[in-house]
Structures are given as C-alpha cells and as structure tokens.
Design an enzyme around this catalytic site. Structure first.
Site, PDB file in Angstrom:
ATOM      1  N   ASP A  21      -3.807  -8.077  -1.337  1.00 48.09           N
ATOM      2  CA  ASP A  21      -4.852  -7.169  -0.862  1.00 48.09           C
ATOM      3  C   ASP A  21      -4.951  -7.201   0.665  1.00 48.09           C
ATOM      4  OD1 ASP A  21      -6.880  -5.343  -1.017  1.00 48.09           O
ATOM      5  OD2 ASP A  21      -8.400  -6.743  -1.739  1.00 48.09           O
ATOM      6  N   ASN A  69      -5.702   2.418  -9.024  1.00 52.66           N
ATOM      7  CA  ASN A  69      -5.056   2.893  -7.787  1.00 52.66           C
ATOM      8  C   ASN A  69      -4.588   4.353  -7.884  1.00 52.66           C
ATOM      9  OD1 ASN A  69      -3.505  -0.311  -6.923  1.00 52.66           O
ATOM     10  ND2 ASN A  69      -5.448   0.565  -6.235  1.00 52.66           N
TER      11      ASN A  69
HETATM   12  C1  FPP Z   1      -3.721  -3.603  -1.596  1.00 51.23           C
HETATM   13  O1  FPP Z   1      -4.055  -3.334  -0.272  1.00 51.23           O
HETATM   14  C2  FPP Z   1      -2.321  -3.321  -1.857  1.00 51.23           C
HETATM   15  C3  FPP Z   1      -1.869  -2.383  -2.735  1.00 51.23           C
HETATM   16  C4  FPP Z   1      -2.731  -1.525  -3.524  1.00 51.23           C
HETATM   17  C5  FPP Z   1      -0.428  -2.151  -2.938  1.00 51.23           C
HETATM   18  C6  FPP Z   1       0.454  -3.331  -2.848  1.00 51.23           C
HETATM   19  C7  FPP Z   1       1.796  -2.852  -2.485  1.00 51.23           C
HETATM   20  C8  FPP Z   1       2.663  -3.472  -1.666  1.00 51.23           C
HETATM   21  C9  FPP Z   1       2.434  -4.784  -1.091  1.00 51.23           C
HETATM   22  C10 FPP Z   1       3.923  -2.805  -1.275  1.00 51.23           C
HETATM   23  C11 FPP Z   1       4.907  -2.489  -2.346  1.00 51.23           C
HETATM   24  C12 FPP Z   1       5.054  -3.507  -3.405  1.00 51.23           C
HETATM   25  C13 FPP Z   1       6.223  -4.010  -3.884  1.00 51.23           C
HETATM   26  C14 FPP Z   1       6.159  -4.921  -5.064  1.00 51.23           C
HETATM   27  C15 FPP Z   1       7.544  -3.748  -3.306  1.00 51.23           C
HETATM   28  P1  FPP Z   1      -5.144  -2.214   0.018  1.00 51.23           P
HETATM   29  O2  FPP Z   1      -4.431  -0.934   0.267  1.00 51.23           O
HETATM   30  O3  FPP Z   1      -6.135  -2.165  -1.106  1.00 51.23           O
HETATM   31  O4  FPP Z   1      -5.805  -2.772   1.321  1.00 51.23           O
HETATM   32  P2  FPP Z   1      -7.319  -2.574   1.793  1.00 51.23           P
HETATM   33  O5  FPP Z   1      -8.181  -3.240   0.758  1.00 51.23           O
HETATM   34  O6  FPP Z   1      -7.344  -3.287   3.101  1.00 51.23           O
HETATM   35  O7  FPP Z   1      -7.561  -1.109   1.917  1.00 51.23           O
END
Ligand code: FPP
Length: 246
Positions: A21, A69
């Site tokens: 996250d 998501n």
């Molecule tokens: C949460 O951060 C992250 C995600 C919803 C996506 C995770 C994806 C990756 C790390 C990249 C691709 C994955 C792989 C396995 C290659 P957020 O967007 O919720 O952050 P925030 O809470 O700060 O808005």
C-alpha cells in the site's frame, strides 16, 4: 550485526502475505501521477520476491489488485493492468532464475484477456519450480472467495457428493482459491494503514501482523528483514498458554 544476520532461518514464516500500500501517496509526495507510484511499486515487488526466495520463505502472497480496486478511475485500472502484463513478461526470467513458481488467486475471469493470457503462460512455464511459490492476488476479495466456497460445497451436498455432517474446516479450506497453500503466518502492510481490506480473512486466523509507515515503493530488503525479525520475537500460542508452548 546486519539485519540479515539477525534472522533465524529455522523460524521463517512459511507463508508471508503482503498488502502493498502507498503507491499513490508516494507519487503524490513527488508531485507525480499515481501511475508513477505503481511503476515504482513493481521495483519493490521484484526486490521483495527475490529477497524472500533467498531467505528461504516457501510462500509469498502479494495483494496486487482487490475486487474493490475495480472501482478506481478507469485510467488507473488500465495502467495497473498494463503494468501487470509488462511485469509478467519482464519478470519471467527473474522467476526462472530464482526457481519460483507463480500462482494466482482471485476472480481471474474478470481480468482483461491479455492479463489472463500472460498469467497463464508464466504459471505454465514456472509450474515445476520448487524454491518458493509466489501467489498474486488479482481481482481478489476474501468474502467473495468464502462465498464461492460455500456455493461449491452446497452444490456438492445438493448432488449427494458430500453430506452436511462431514463439512469441516479442511473441506472449506479445500474449496478456497488458496487450497494448495498453508495458513498465513505473517501479514505485512505498508503505508501506515492498519486494516486488512478483505484479504485472506479465513487464512489469517492465527497470523501475526506487522504494520510499517514505509510506502510500498520505498520498501526495501532491510524493511522486509525488520518485519521478519519482529515476527521472530513473537510468541505464537495458538490459544494455548505460554507454559504449554515452552
Ligand atoms: C496500493 O497502493 C497498491 C495497489 C492497489 C496496486 C499494487 C500494484 C503494484 C505494486 C504494481 C504491480 C504489481 C505486480 C505484482 C507486478 P495505492 O494505490 O492504494 O496507494 P495509496 O493508498 O497511497 O493511494
């Protein structure tokens, strides 16, 4: 003494699950678009996967995309799907080099065809690898997973394949997406949020939790080691007393 040397390799979590996250906030802090955060998040994915395999962790599960998501802006969802395809293409070599088997859990039929195809290819190519199983939770929601299991079991009862009296924890477990995986020992969540967000609700019944303020794109091997060292200091009692454990 380095952090790595403080890790007892005889007491590693058999199954580590990570809620990655903070990509969006990381990008915002830098005045960049959220996509930049996700791109940099893939670097932490690679570092973490390789470090876990080197340490000897047998199962690593990453929460890459939840059922919730899908409600994000269309452009962000498209970016994440494109990133998944490019990461799968690029990281096949990393998985092969480290003898890692790829697995996925979630409502995979909802993923774009391109992601499904790439995922299936990498899963097929790495299926005989044995050092570690990397599971990507994609379009994953734990409540949906449990509901699906209940429906499948109910169907078997209806068709006299199993009787109600025989339904126990192992039968439910065997109908979850994670049927081949052991229970989770340690959950790590980055970015300072203290929530579980519909992740592996059944499988974390006796898991330990480790929360860090570090945003996912800043998560390094050293942060992983800190989490494992913290885990190794805990006494896992599974409902028993401390005396019984010792
Ligand atoms: C949460 O951060 C992250 C995600 C919803 C996506 C995770 C994806 C990756 C790390 C990249 C691709 C994955 C792989 C396995 C290659 P957020 O967007 O919720 O952050 P925030 O809470 O700060 O808005």
């Amino acid at each position: 003494m380095s952090l790595l040397n403080k890790i007892n390799t005889d007491n590693l979590p058999t199954h580590l699950a990570i809620i990655m996250d903070g990509n969006g906030r990381w990008a915002k802090q830098k005045g960049m678009l959220r996509a930049f955060g996700h791109e940099n998040g893939t670097k932490s994915v690679r570092t973490t996967v390789e470090a876990c395999a080197r340490l000897g962790i047998k199962n690593l599960t990453l929460y890459a995309f939840s059922t919730e998501n899908w409600n994000r802006p269309k452009l962000e969802v498209e970016t994440l799907m494109k990133l998944l395809i490019s990461s799968l293409k690029k990281e096949l070599a990393t998985l092969e080099k480290n003898d890692i088997k790829l697995n996925s859990i979630g409502n995979l039929d909802h993923l774009p065809k391109g992601v499904q195809k790439e995922l299936q290819e990498v899963i097929e190519k790495t299926k005989n690898n044995t050092r570690m199983t990397l599971t990507l939770a994609l379009s994953y929601g734990s409540r949906e997973e449990i509901l699906n299991a209940v429906k499948k079991i109910s169907d078997k009862v209806k068709n006299n394949i199993i009787s109600i009296d025989t339904i126990d924890e192992s039968i439910l477990n065997n109908h979850l997406y994670t049927h081949d995986l052991p229970d989770v020992d340690l959950v790590v969540r980055t970015s300072g949020e203290h929530r579980i967000s519909n992740f592996l609700l059944w499988q974390i019944a006796y898991a330990e939790f480790y929360f860090t303020d570090v945003l996912w794109p800043d998560f390094t091997e050293e942060h992983l080691y800190e989490a494992i060292i913290s885990y190794q200091k805990r006494e896992r009692r599974f409902g028993k007393t401390s005396e019984q454990i010792q």
